[in-house]
Design an enzyme around this catalytic site. Sequence first.
Site, PDB file in Angstrom:
ATOM      1  N   ASN A  75     -67.528  40.797   7.207  1.00 52.45           N
ATOM      2  CA  ASN A  75     -68.412  40.795   6.045  1.00 52.45           C
ATOM      3  C   ASN A  75     -67.607  40.976   4.763  1.00 52.45           C
ATOM      4  OD1 ASN A  75     -71.088  40.540   7.292  1.00 52.45           O
ATOM      5  ND2 ASN A  75     -70.653  42.555   8.181  1.00 52.45           N
ATOM      6  N   HIS A  85     -63.774  38.670   0.338  1.00 51.72           N
ATOM      7  CA  HIS A  85     -62.470  38.081   0.042  1.00 51.72           C
ATOM      8  C   HIS A  85     -61.999  37.204   1.197  1.00 51.72           C
ATOM      9  CE1 HIS A  85     -61.841  40.415  -3.615  1.00 51.72           C
ATOM     10  NE2 HIS A  85     -62.185  41.516  -2.960  1.00 51.72           N
ATOM     11  N   ASP A 139     -57.390  39.900  12.505  1.00 58.17           N
ATOM     12  CA  ASP A 139     -56.902  41.210  12.106  1.00 58.17           C
ATOM     13  C   ASP A 139     -55.548  41.003  11.454  1.00 58.17           C
ATOM     14  OD1 ASP A 139     -57.190  43.937  11.730  1.00 58.17           O
ATOM     15  OD2 ASP A 139     -56.109  44.455  13.545  1.00 58.17           O
ATOM     16  N   PHE A 199     -56.455  41.057  -2.974  1.00 66.64           N
ATOM     17  CA  PHE A 199     -57.048  42.321  -2.546  1.00 66.64           C
ATOM     18  C   PHE A 199     -56.056  43.031  -1.649  1.00 66.64           C
ATOM     19  CE2 PHE A 199     -58.101  39.202   0.616  1.00 66.64           C
ATOM     20  CZ  PHE A 199     -58.116  39.852   1.838  1.00 66.64           C
ATOM     21  N   GLY A 200     -56.380  44.263  -1.264  1.00 68.08           N
ATOM     22  CA  GLY A 200     -55.499  44.995  -0.362  1.00 68.08           C
ATOM     23  C   GLY A 200     -54.147  45.287  -0.993  1.00 68.08           C
ATOM     24  N   TYR A 201     -53.097  44.989  -0.235  1.00 66.31           N
ATOM     25  CA  TYR A 201     -51.739  45.265  -0.692  1.00 66.31           C
ATOM     26  C   TYR A 201     -51.153  44.134  -1.539  1.00 66.31           C
ATOM     27  CZ  TYR A 201     -51.782  48.894   2.974  1.00 66.31           C
ATOM     28  OH  TYR A 201     -52.079  49.981   3.763  1.00 66.31           O
TER      29      TYR A 201
END
Length: 219
Positions: free
Chosen positions: A9, A12, A69, A149-151
């Site tokens: 969900n 991004h 993942d 997004f994220g790192y």
Amino acid sequence: MRKIVFATNNQHKLDEVRAALGEEWTLLTPRDCGITEEIPETSDTLEGNALQKAQYIYSRTGLDCFADDTGLEVEALGGAPGVHSARYATDDHDFAANTALLLRNLEGVVNRRARFRTAIALIMNGVVSMFEGCVSGVITEAPSGEGGFGYDPVFRPDGFDRTFAQMSREEKNAISHRGRAVAELARFLSDDGPQPVAIREVQNGPDNKKIFFSVKMKR
């Protein structure tokens, strides 16, 4: 248009994968299928988590689906945060906190080599196929850029003078770990479904339907 469930969900991720798969495919989310609970991710490998999420969707819907993942693997940290990338600092997927902890753990470290790696598990016509995408680079001293997004603000891929967060979505997708894994998935899907050349394991799906594993594919 053909429909397939993407076990996320995360908007991004949905945007990135939609752009990679193109207009031929309509991506459904777990919420579209009435699944609102958090999907378990308890494996100690990226491949295991991707497969666990795909099987969770398949067991409840019987629909063709895939899950991914992703982990950031830093050489100087022994491959950490790796499978724990989303929950590196907290259990709340707080990437500002995760990035801050990563930079603290790399203070004074000369070797800042790292790679992003994405594993994708596809279940189609009862057959599981695995795909992988990797991109290598370095962790910067400080965040740069507002995109991604994220790192992304602290990861600079090899051959570039900008972080992922300083690139356009199109630039990032062309070279990113997820972009590469999804490109393999898209090529596979364009052949109208999996044609397994080696069966290595069998598990039960919904209503005791068999799930067959095809050969693992890497690029």
